[in-house]
Design an enzyme around this catalytic site. Structure first.
Site, PDB file in Angstrom:
ATOM      1  N   HIS A 207      41.950  40.645  26.649  1.00  0.00           N
ATOM      2  CA  HIS A 207      43.212  41.378  26.797  1.00  0.00           C
ATOM      3  C   HIS A 207      43.950  41.274  25.454  1.00  0.00           C
ATOM      4  CE1 HIS A 207      43.227  42.338  31.155  1.00  0.00           C
ATOM      5  NE2 HIS A 207      42.286  41.404  31.157  1.00  0.00           N
ATOM      6  N   CYS A 238      47.198  42.281  34.159  1.00  0.00           N
ATOM      7  CA  CYS A 238      46.703  41.467  35.272  1.00  0.00           C
ATOM      8  C   CYS A 238      47.877  41.082  36.154  1.00  0.00           C
ATOM      9  CB  CYS A 238      45.994  40.217  34.776  1.00  0.00           C
ATOM     10  SG  CYS A 238      45.448  39.164  36.131  1.00  0.00           S
TER      11      CYS A 238
HETATM   12  P1  HMG Z   1      42.918  34.756  50.828  1.00  0.00           P
HETATM   13  O1  HMG Z   1      44.296  35.241  50.588  1.00  0.00           O
HETATM   14  O2  HMG Z   1      42.534  33.466  50.234  1.00  0.00           O
HETATM   15  O3  HMG Z   1      42.831  34.536  52.344  1.00  0.00           O
HETATM   16  O4  HMG Z   1      41.894  35.884  50.375  1.00  0.00           O
HETATM   17  P2  HMG Z   1      41.807  35.000  53.410  1.00  0.00           P
HETATM   18  O5  HMG Z   1      40.415  34.875  52.952  1.00  0.00           O
HETATM   19  O6  HMG Z   1      42.212  34.211  54.594  1.00  0.00           O
HETATM   20  O7  HMG Z   1      42.193  36.504  53.635  1.00  0.00           O
HETATM   21  C1  HMG Z   1      43.528  36.950  53.665  1.00  0.00           C
HETATM   22  C2  HMG Z   1      43.556  38.383  54.105  1.00  0.00           C
HETATM   23  O8  HMG Z   1      42.780  39.157  53.202  1.00  0.00           O
HETATM   24  C3  HMG Z   1      42.943  38.591  55.466  1.00  0.00           C
HETATM   25  O9  HMG Z   1      43.617  39.693  56.076  1.00  0.00           O
HETATM   26  C4  HMG Z   1      41.523  38.996  55.149  1.00  0.00           C
HETATM   27  O10 HMG Z   1      40.940  39.783  56.144  1.00  0.00           O
HETATM   28  C5  HMG Z   1      41.727  39.801  53.903  1.00  0.00           C
HETATM   29  P3  HMG Z   1      44.850  39.457  57.090  1.00  0.00           P
HETATM   30  O11 HMG Z   1      44.272  38.631  58.164  1.00  0.00           O
HETATM   31  O12 HMG Z   1      45.918  38.734  56.301  1.00  0.00           O
HETATM   32  O13 HMG Z   1      45.245  40.843  57.479  1.00  0.00           O
HETATM   33  N1  HMG Z   1      40.547  39.820  53.037  1.00  0.00           N
HETATM   34  C6  HMG Z   1      40.090  40.928  52.451  1.00  0.00           C
HETATM   35  N2  HMG Z   1      40.515  42.193  52.483  1.00  0.00           N
HETATM   36  C7  HMG Z   1      39.818  43.080  51.755  1.00  0.00           C
HETATM   37  N3  HMG Z   1      38.758  42.747  50.998  1.00  0.00           N
HETATM   38  C8  HMG Z   1      38.301  41.503  50.963  1.00  0.00           C
HETATM   39  C9  HMG Z   1      38.979  40.526  51.715  1.00  0.00           C
HETATM   40  N4  HMG Z   1      38.794  39.208  51.886  1.00  0.00           N
HETATM   41  C10 HMG Z   1      39.760  38.797  52.697  1.00  0.00           C
HETATM   42  N5  HMG Z   1      37.246  41.184  50.223  1.00  0.00           N
HETATM   43  C11 HMG Z   1      41.034  36.974  48.415  1.00  0.00           C
HETATM   44  C12 HMG Z   1      41.067  35.728  49.251  1.00  0.00           C
HETATM   45  C13 HMG Z   1      40.220  36.672  47.179  1.00  0.00           C
HETATM   46  C14 HMG Z   1      40.382  38.076  49.210  1.00  0.00           C
HETATM   47  C15 HMG Z   1      42.455  37.383  48.029  1.00  0.00           C
HETATM   48  O14 HMG Z   1      43.086  36.296  47.444  1.00  0.00           O
HETATM   49  C16 HMG Z   1      42.509  38.543  47.059  1.00  0.00           C
HETATM   50  O15 HMG Z   1      42.127  39.657  47.379  1.00  0.00           O
HETATM   51  N6  HMG Z   1      43.030  38.336  45.820  1.00  0.00           N
HETATM   52  C17 HMG Z   1      43.150  39.360  44.799  1.00  0.00           C
HETATM   53  C18 HMG Z   1      42.294  38.996  43.630  1.00  0.00           C
HETATM   54  C19 HMG Z   1      42.246  40.119  42.600  1.00  0.00           C
HETATM   55  O16 HMG Z   1      41.842  41.223  42.886  1.00  0.00           O
HETATM   56  N7  HMG Z   1      42.658  39.816  41.341  1.00  0.00           N
HETATM   57  C20 HMG Z   1      42.548  40.735  40.266  1.00  0.00           C
HETATM   58  C21 HMG Z   1      41.127  40.878  39.786  1.00  0.00           C
HETATM   59  S1  HMG Z   1      40.558  39.504  38.806  1.00  0.00           S
HETATM   60  C22 HMG Z   1      41.048  39.916  37.177  1.00  0.00           C
HETATM   61  O17 HMG Z   1      41.717  40.876  36.987  1.00  0.00           O
HETATM   62  C23 HMG Z   1      40.529  39.077  36.038  1.00  0.00           C
HETATM   63  C24 HMG Z   1      39.405  39.738  35.252  1.00  0.00           C
HETATM   64  O18 HMG Z   1      39.802  41.006  34.764  1.00  0.00           O
HETATM   65  C25 HMG Z   1      38.982  38.841  34.074  1.00  0.00           C
HETATM   66  C26 HMG Z   1      40.167  38.402  33.211  1.00  0.00           C
HETATM   67  O19 HMG Z   1      40.811  39.249  32.606  1.00  0.00           O
HETATM   68  O20 HMG Z   1      40.427  37.195  33.224  1.00  0.00           O
HETATM   69  C27 HMG Z   1      38.184  39.959  36.139  1.00  0.00           C
HETATM   70 MG    MG Z   2      40.845  41.340  32.923  1.00  0.00          MG
END
Ligand code: HMG
Ligand code: MG
Length: 297
Positions: A207, A238
């Protein structure tokens, strides 16, 4: 020694758009279709994560199903767990990426678990991916600094990267999530990782928050890294790293590589055009200096 050819992994439709104002699925499809005509071979299309946390990616399923695919292009998606993997598979992703952090603080904020717990979550996903013949890329965040924990020791980055490779990831994308890295620290981090993992299995994901991404990429290239993550027009940031700006712009990396005699296979003008179009939708100017300079010429 610089590589002769680099592969660009275009992350704008995912890393870019996950942190911009929401655009429609149709706009994303248009962007990805344009990107498909530029010579890119790897386009990240979205992510299958909780819509509660990243609403911008909630329509990744629609996007993957509606794009016009080219046979020689990998259309990938981020999948944090089995649930996300199954959705990505159903939508037709031909590759997925798992993601964790080399720092505990960011890991907890981003995916709500420790690094060790994230690896446990990935194990069944890796098994399912193997069974379905789907290659898995591994992302590692905060390889230089963490917004919560401070500097990340290079040995820590190396240890988690090694664990991801041992699980079966074909490549590790090393993320300077908050863009604080400078070439010397990037070199130390890459040396530590390269101690365990051959350089052809490493990618860099920088980034540009502090304006150092191109300098850091030059450093990585000089150490043999030949896969670079970039974002068209430098869009994005992010959601879990406040103040983070987008990834290094695809246009800027193409121009750098062309100047160094390194082939990317990607047409600069076509990328710039796609960048202007999505920036119009986002109501902003491209963050790519090369794109702005091309326009002024
Ligand atoms: P969680 O909050 O730990 O809890 O989820 P959970 O597993 O108990 O699930 C919570 C809720 O999410 C539940 O729904 C699940 O069904 C749902 P509710 O009962 O509350 O209605 N859920 C999902 N829904 C859709 N798709 C799924 C899924 N899994 C659970 N796969 C989780 C853990 C990881 C899913 C959550 O914390 C999350 O989605 N976080 C977002 C992470 C994200 O997208 N971050 C940005 C991308 S990473 C990035 O940008 C970095 C990168 O670019 C490299 C860099 O630059 O460093 C890659
Ligand atoms: Mg990134």
């Amino acid at each position: 020694l610089l590589p002769e050819h680099v592969t660009l992994v275009e992350v704008g439709a995912r890393d870019g758009l996950q942190n911009e104002r929401r655009v429609s699925a149709a706009d994303k499809v248009m962007l990805i279709n344009q990107l498909s005509e530029t010579g890119l071979t790897h386009i990240e299309t979205g992510s299958f994560v909780s819509a509660k946390w990243v609403p911008q990616m909630a329509d990744s399923n629609q996007v993957l199903q509606q794009i016009a695919r080219k046979p020689n292009i990998v259309y990938s998606a981020l999948t944090p767990n089995i649930q996300g993997f199954e959705q990505a598979l159903e939508a037709g992703a031909n590759q997925v990426a798992i993601f964790t952090s080399s720092s505990e603080g960011f890991c907890h904020k981003n995916i709500h678990c420790s690094i060790a717990e994230s690896l446990e979550r990935f194990a069944p996903l890796m098994e399912l991916a193997r069974g379905n013949g789907i290659a898995v890329r591994g992302y590692l965040s905060c390889v230089v600094d963490c917004p919560y924990d401070g500097p990340t020791p290079p040995e820590k980055v190396a240890a988690v990267a090694k664990a991801l490779i041992e699980m079966g990831c074909y490549e590790i994308s090393l993320g300077d999530t908050i863009g604080t890295g400078t070439p010397l620290r990037i070199a130390r981090m890459l040396e530590a990782v390269n101690h365990h993992i051959p350089v052809h299995q490493l990618a860099v994901h920088f980034h540009d928050t502090w304006g150092q991404a191109l300098a850091n990429i030059y450093q990585a290239l000089s150490m043999g890294v030949n896969v670079i993550d970039t974002s068209v027009a430098g869009i994005g940031g992010c959601p879990y790293a406040s103040g983070a700006s987008g990834n290094v712009a695809t246009e800027d990396v193409i121009y750098l590589c062309e100047g160094l005699g390194i082939k990317t296979g990607v047409a600069l003008n076509k990328i710039a055009q796609a960048g202007w179009q999505i920036c119009n939708k986002l109501n902003k100017l491209p963050a790519s200096k090369v794109s702005l300079a091309l326009l002024a010429r």
